[in-house]
Design a protein around this motif. Structure first.
Motif, PDB file in Angstrom:
ATOM      1  N   VAL A 247      -2.906 -19.902 -37.948  1.00  9.28           N
ATOM      2  CA  VAL A 247      -3.458 -21.170 -38.424  1.00  9.28           C
ATOM      3  C   VAL A 247      -3.581 -22.164 -37.265  1.00  9.28           C
ATOM      4  O   VAL A 247      -4.608 -22.831 -37.108  1.00  9.28           O
ATOM      5  CB  VAL A 247      -2.614 -21.754 -39.574  1.00  9.28           C
ATOM      6  N   PHE A 248      -2.551 -22.247 -36.447  1.00 10.19           N
ATOM      7  CA  PHE A 248      -2.615 -23.129 -35.282  1.00 10.19           C
ATOM      8  C   PHE A 248      -3.805 -22.748 -34.392  1.00 10.19           C
ATOM      9  O   PHE A 248      -4.543 -23.612 -33.911  1.00 10.19           O
ATOM     10  CB  PHE A 248      -1.310 -23.071 -34.487  1.00 10.19           C
ATOM     11  N   SER A 249      -3.993 -21.463 -34.197  1.00  5.41           N
ATOM     12  CA  SER A 249      -5.071 -20.980 -33.325  1.00  5.41           C
ATOM     13  C   SER A 249      -6.441 -21.325 -33.878  1.00  5.41           C
ATOM     14  O   SER A 249      -7.328 -21.739 -33.112  1.00  5.41           O
ATOM     15  CB  SER A 249      -4.958 -19.464 -33.136  1.00  5.41           C
ATOM     16  N   ILE A 250      -6.657 -21.163 -35.177  1.00  8.12           N
ATOM     17  CA  ILE A 250      -7.987 -21.475 -35.721  1.00  8.12           C
ATOM     18  C   ILE A 250      -8.226 -22.978 -35.798  1.00  8.12           C
ATOM     19  O   ILE A 250      -9.355 -23.420 -35.921  1.00  8.12           O
ATOM     20  CB  ILE A 250      -8.245 -20.811 -37.090  1.00  8.12           C
ATOM     21  N   ARG A 251      -7.170 -23.775 -35.717  1.00  7.36           N
ATOM     22  CA  ARG A 251      -7.324 -25.231 -35.687  1.00  7.36           C
ATOM     23  C   ARG A 251      -7.622 -25.746 -34.283  1.00  7.36           C
ATOM     24  O   ARG A 251      -8.443 -26.638 -34.100  1.00  7.36           O
ATOM     25  CB  ARG A 251      -6.047 -25.912 -36.195  1.00  7.36           C
ATOM     26  N   TRP A 252      -6.962 -25.179 -33.273  1.00  5.45           N
ATOM     27  CA  TRP A 252      -7.018 -25.744 -31.926  1.00  5.45           C
ATOM     28  C   TRP A 252      -7.723 -24.847 -30.911  1.00  5.45           C
ATOM     29  O   TRP A 252      -7.894 -25.231 -29.756  1.00  5.45           O
ATOM     30  CB  TRP A 252      -5.612 -26.074 -31.443  1.00  5.45           C
ATOM     31  N   GLY A 253      -8.083 -23.638 -31.295  1.00  6.17           N
ATOM     32  CA  GLY A 253      -8.808 -22.765 -30.371  1.00  6.17           C
ATOM     33  C   GLY A 253      -7.936 -21.693 -29.744  1.00  6.17           C
ATOM     34  O   GLY A 253      -6.709 -21.720 -29.835  1.00  6.17           O
ATOM     35  N   TRP A 254      -8.582 -20.761 -29.110  1.00  3.76           N
ATOM     36  CA  TRP A 254      -7.885 -19.577 -28.614  1.00  3.76           C
ATOM     37  C   TRP A 254      -6.985 -19.862 -27.423  1.00  3.76           C
ATOM     38  O   TRP A 254      -5.952 -19.220 -27.268  1.00  3.76           O
ATOM     39  CB  TRP A 254      -8.874 -18.446 -28.320  1.00  3.76           C
ATOM     40  N   ARG A 255      -7.344 -20.803 -26.561  1.00  3.09           N
ATOM     41  CA  ARG A 255      -6.483 -21.083 -25.398  1.00  3.09           C
ATOM     42  C   ARG A 255      -5.121 -21.614 -25.847  1.00  3.09           C
ATOM     43  O   ARG A 255      -4.081 -21.138 -25.403  1.00  3.09           O
ATOM     44  CB  ARG A 255      -7.152 -22.080 -24.460  1.00  3.09           C
ATOM     45  N   SER A 256      -5.146 -22.610 -26.715  1.00  5.12           N
ATOM     46  CA  SER A 256      -3.891 -23.152 -27.245  1.00  5.12           C
ATOM     47  C   SER A 256      -3.170 -22.096 -28.077  1.00  5.12           C
ATOM     48  O   SER A 256      -1.947 -22.003 -28.054  1.00  5.12           O
ATOM     49  CB  SER A 256      -4.178 -24.392 -28.101  1.00  5.12           C
ATOM     50  N   GLY A 257      -3.940 -21.294 -28.804  1.00  3.92           N
ATOM     51  CA  GLY A 257      -3.356 -20.230 -29.625  1.00  3.92           C
ATOM     52  C   GLY A 257      -2.640 -19.174 -28.804  1.00  3.92           C
ATOM     53  O   GLY A 257      -1.574 -18.690 -29.189  1.00  3.92           O
ATOM     54  N   LEU A 258      -3.211 -18.818 -27.660  1.00  3.28           N
ATOM     55  CA  LEU A 258      -2.553 -17.842 -26.789  1.00  3.28           C
ATOM     56  C   LEU A 258      -1.202 -18.358 -26.304  1.00  3.28           C
ATOM     57  O   LEU A 258      -0.217 -17.617 -26.247  1.00  3.28           O
ATOM     58  CB  LEU A 258      -3.436 -17.486 -25.597  1.00  3.28           C
ATOM     59  N   MET A 259      -1.159 -19.635 -25.972  1.00  5.07           N
ATOM     60  CA  MET A 259       0.109 -20.226 -25.517  1.00  5.07           C
ATOM     61  C   MET A 259       1.138 -20.241 -26.649  1.00  5.07           C
ATOM     62  O   MET A 259       2.320 -19.965 -26.428  1.00  5.07           O
ATOM     63  CB  MET A 259      -0.118 -21.641 -24.976  1.00  5.07           C
ATOM     64  N   ALA A 260       0.699 -20.557 -27.863  1.00  4.97           N
ATOM     65  CA  ALA A 260       1.608 -20.554 -29.013  1.00  4.97           C
ATOM     66  C   ALA A 260       2.108 -19.132 -29.279  1.00  4.97           C
ATOM     67  O   ALA A 260       3.294 -18.921 -29.562  1.00  4.97           O
ATOM     68  CB  ALA A 260       0.920 -21.119 -30.248  1.00  4.97           C
ATOM     69  N   GLY A 261       1.220 -18.151 -29.178  1.00  7.57           N
ATOM     70  CA  GLY A 261       1.622 -16.754 -29.362  1.00  7.57           C
ATOM     71  C   GLY A 261       2.631 -16.318 -28.314  1.00  7.57           C
ATOM     72  O   GLY A 261       3.608 -15.628 -28.614  1.00  7.57           O
TER      73      GLY A 261
END
Length: 184
Positions: free
Chosen positions: A46-60
């Protein structure tokens, strides 16, 4: 991205990573050599689809680091630690490729979970090959690639289905949130 949005993204990311970590302790089942069925992937997706893949990769990546530290670390050496933890949760952030799209949470879940499966599959067939049993699910194991496919699919397919079901149940009431419409 404005300073306000950067701060909001960082705070939201921290909360989603923390939510994933807490949800990872709700194990519906756990395999003997690692891998379990939990609802933990949804907050990262959900975080990734809200903020994009770059931010999502860091969260992952951050979630993978927490999993390494707090999940008992089923690891045999540094290769397994890097592969099964630090790299394996990273692809969940690829869900951000579908940022802002109406069905993004579903397609993002499929892409992120597939990426995670591929990493676990390769690590399982290479690093964990020495621990392959002669028989698994009543089938004779002849190659570590087939064993890794069966072992990792036995928890990743149910995880993907569980994540899709939870996303489906939450989609209507949280549609604006999933689409990122509340971000200015």
């Amino acid at each position: 991205m404005t300073k306000h949005n950067t701060t909001r993204m960082l705070c939201e990311g921290a909360m989603m990573v923390a939510a994933s970590q807490v949800l990872s302790f709700l194990k519906l089942y756990e395999l003997p050599n690692g891998g379990s069925l939990t609802p933990a992937m949804l907050p990262i997706i959900v975080f990734s689809i809200r903020w994009g893949w770059r931010s999502g990769l860091m969260a992952g990546f951050a979630f993978g680091l927490l999993q390494l530290m707090f999940d008992g670390a089923y690891a045999w050496g540094w290769q397994s630690m890097i592969g099964d933890y630090l790299l394996a949760f990273l692809p969940l952030g690829l869900a951000g490729v579908f940022k802002g799209q109406r069905m993004g949470v579903y397609f993002g879940t499929l892409l992120g979970c597939f990426g995670r499966f591929v990493i676990h599959y390769v690590v399982g067939a290479t690093v964990w090959a020495a621990y392959m049993p002669e028989e698994f699910f009543g089938m004779t194991m002849t190659t570590p690639w087939f064993y890794s496919l069966l072992y990792n699919a036995s928890y990743m397919v149910p995880n993907t289905i569980l994540t899709l079901l939870i996303a489906w149940a939450l989609y209507k009431p949280m549609k604006r949130f999933f689409l990122g419409d509340d971000i200015r």
